[in-house]
Design a protein around this motif. Structure first.
Motif, PDB file in Angstrom:
ATOM      1  N   VAL A 153       0.855  -1.189   0.000  1.00 29.42           N
ATOM      2  CA  VAL A 153       0.000   0.000   0.000  1.00 29.42           C
ATOM      3  C   VAL A 153       0.892   1.240   0.000  1.00 29.42           C
ATOM      4  O   VAL A 153       1.873   1.305   0.754  1.00 29.42           O
ATOM      5  N   ALA A 162      -6.697   0.878  -2.590  1.00 27.14           N
ATOM      6  CA  ALA A 162      -6.560  -0.097  -1.510  1.00 27.14           C
ATOM      7  C   ALA A 162      -7.875  -0.288  -0.763  1.00 27.14           C
ATOM      8  O   ALA A 162      -8.701   0.626  -0.677  1.00 27.14           O
ATOM      9  N   THR A 163      -8.055  -1.469  -0.205  1.00 34.64           N
ATOM     10  CA  THR A 163      -9.179  -1.731   0.693  1.00 34.64           C
ATOM     11  C   THR A 163      -8.792  -1.312   2.113  1.00 34.64           C
ATOM     12  O   THR A 163      -7.615  -1.095   2.427  1.00 34.64           O
ATOM     13  N   PHE A 164      -9.803  -1.246   2.987  1.00 34.06           N
ATOM     14  CA  PHE A 164      -9.496  -0.941   4.386  1.00 34.06           C
ATOM     15  C   PHE A 164      -8.603  -2.026   4.977  1.00 34.06           C
ATOM     16  O   PHE A 164      -7.669  -1.720   5.741  1.00 34.06           O
ATOM     17  N   LEU A 215      -5.054  -1.414   3.961  1.00 33.58           N
ATOM     18  CA  LEU A 215      -4.484  -0.274   4.663  1.00 33.58           C
ATOM     19  C   LEU A 215      -4.207  -0.626   6.125  1.00 33.58           C
ATOM     20  O   LEU A 215      -3.163  -0.252   6.678  1.00 33.58           O
ATOM     21  N   TRP A 249      -8.507   8.296  -0.174  1.00 34.53           N
ATOM     22  CA  TRP A 249      -9.625   7.426  -0.538  1.00 34.53           C
ATOM     23  C   TRP A 249      -9.245   5.953  -0.368  1.00 34.53           C
ATOM     24  O   TRP A 249      -8.105   5.566  -0.604  1.00 34.53           O
ATOM     25  N   LEU A 250     -10.244   5.140   0.004  1.00 32.54           N
ATOM     26  CA  LEU A 250     -10.142   3.683  -0.012  1.00 32.54           C
ATOM     27  C   LEU A 250     -11.207   3.124  -0.944  1.00 32.54           C
ATOM     28  O   LEU A 250     -12.094   3.847  -1.415  1.00 32.54           O
ATOM     29  N   GLN A 251     -11.144   1.828  -1.187  1.00 36.58           N
ATOM     30  CA  GLN A 251     -11.988   1.211  -2.201  1.00 36.58           C
ATOM     31  C   GLN A 251     -13.475   1.336  -1.907  1.00 36.58           C
ATOM     32  O   GLN A 251     -14.304   1.343  -2.815  1.00 36.58           O
ATOM     33  N   GLN A 286      -9.594   7.706   4.873  1.00 36.10           N
ATOM     34  CA  GLN A 286      -8.938   7.338   6.120  1.00 36.10           C
ATOM     35  C   GLN A 286      -7.440   7.610   6.017  1.00 36.10           C
ATOM     36  O   GLN A 286      -6.919   7.877   4.938  1.00 36.10           O
ATOM     37  N   SER A 315     -10.516   7.688  10.539  1.00 38.67           N
ATOM     38  CA  SER A 315     -11.501   7.669   9.446  1.00 38.67           C
ATOM     39  C   SER A 315     -12.317   8.947   9.405  1.00 38.67           C
ATOM     40  O   SER A 315     -12.756   9.459  10.439  1.00 38.67           O
ATOM     41  N   PHE A 338      -4.976   6.041  -1.285  1.00 42.43           N
ATOM     42  CA  PHE A 338      -4.075   4.943  -0.954  1.00 42.43           C
ATOM     43  C   PHE A 338      -4.234   3.870  -2.029  1.00 42.43           C
ATOM     44  O   PHE A 338      -5.342   3.356  -2.239  1.00 42.43           O
TER      45      PHE A 338
END
Length: 359
Positions: free
Chosen positions: A167, A196-198, A201, A216-218, A223, A244, A258
């Motif tokens: 990441v 990236a997903t949470f 990350l 941004w995340l997916q 966050q 978040s 991310f």
């Protein structure tokens, strides 16, 4: 037709990693009818169909092949084999529709969408219905459901597939907080990566990622990971963790992003050249060497998985200049390992260049 009795099972049988039941026993009725070979009167009287998958996440890398295990059996065991239908699909994320992957009915196999030509059912053992997935792509990461259907009885189990990757935070050449969600997706894609997903990350934070800019995340949340609490990054009163901002509007709100880049099939290297290069000259130099100028995602992956360590700034495809440090040392930036950045210099500034060649 005789009466169909349904007995609801405990909801705790649906815990992830355990055999997954649909919650019903069949006492008699429709399953008692003769439906063809191996289907006899009363065959499901007190019989339960169980589907089992692995409890642990599977890890692989981009371009590889992987088998998602899935087996089924009957309790108590049956003397004769039965014909079943098998369906694999990928669970949705962020409200997107579920993706059908493969359906198998007897000798007929049908795959869907981007999975066509890359999936097949593995049946090396009796009652095995594992999924073989080839030429893995970044977007293949996620949770898959294996469903076995026997007449009206259907049971399923989950398999989680994760690609090994890294990441990294990314911002626009226009500066901090310039990307809406759709632009963030495009920015990661241009760096040979995905948003990236949470979970990705969070795992990076556990490994030490500390970044004070929100991204941004997916799932369209925003966050940022903090390993060392400090005043400009949420204050000293908050414990370390992933902070978040919650969900944000896809078009109206702007942040960094991310990205997640998978482990490489090829090689990133610093091109030895007697003179430093402009951005245009850097692109041409990589092409003359039988390669292409590296993306940011490729450089991060080479740093993370190949141990690329070079104290020389070099051009990358997005017009940024960066260099990877595995073993921190004097005159090579901060005391922590990482990929250092000079931002987006004037294209006529002279640096080295990092090239990428695919094996």
């Amino acid at each position: 037709m005789s009466l169909l009795f349904l007995v609801l099972l405990s909801p705790f049988s649906c815990v992830l990693g355990l055999p997954f039941y649909n919650g019903f026993y069949y006492s008699n009725g429709l399953h008692g009818r003769t439906l063809g070979n191996s289907y006899g009167e009363g065959l499901f009287n007190g019989v339960k169909l169980v589907v089992e998958t692995t409890e642990e996440s599977l890890f692989s890398h981009q371009g590889a092949s992987v088998t998602l295990p899935c087996h089924y059996h009957y309790e108590p065991a049956l003397a004769s084999p039965r014909h079943v239908r098998v369906k694999w699909w990928k669970l949705s994320k962020n409200g997107a529709p579920e993706q059908d992957v493969l359906v198998v009915i007897g000798q007929r196999h049908h795959s869907f969408g981007d999975y066509q030509g890359r999936v097949q059912l593995r049946q090396d053992k009796q009652q095995e219905v594992s999924l073989e997935l080839r030429d893995l792509r970044l977007e293949d990461s996620g949770r898959y459901r294996c469903e076995v259907i026997d007449g009206l009885e259907d049971e399923s189990g989950l398999v989680e597939l994760e690609l090994r990757g890294v990441v990294f935070p990314y911002q626009s050449r226009e500066g901090r907080y310039q990307l809406n969600f759709h632009e963030a997706q495009q920015a990661c894609q241009e760096q040979d990566a995905v948003v990236a997903t949470f979970e990705q990350l969070f795992r990076a934070w556990e490994e030490g990622l500390d970044w004070c800019n929100a991204g941004w995340l997916q799932d369209a949340s925003v966050q940022y990971p903090i390993a060392l609490p400090r005043q400009p990054c949420g204050g000293l009163g908050l414990a370390p963790g992933v902070r978040s901002y919650g969900q944000r509007h896809h078009r109206l709100h702007r942040y960094d992003v991310f990205c997640f880049a998978a482990a490489l099939k090829g090689q990133v290297y610093y091109l030895e050249n007697p003179e430093k290069l402009t951005l245009l000259e850097a692109r041409e130099a990589c092409q003359e060497d039988g390669a292409q100028i590296s993306t940011v995602g490729q450089l991060f992956a080479a740093w993370k998985f190949r141990g690329l360590d070079r104290c020389d700034a070099g051009w990358l495809a997005d017009g940024s200049a960066r260099y990877p440090i595995v073993h921190p040392r004097l005159n090579c930036g901060p005391p922590e390992p990482g990929v250092r950045t000079f931002g987006f210099p004037d294209p006529h500034t002279r640096y080295g260049v990092y090239c990428y060649v695919q094996h």
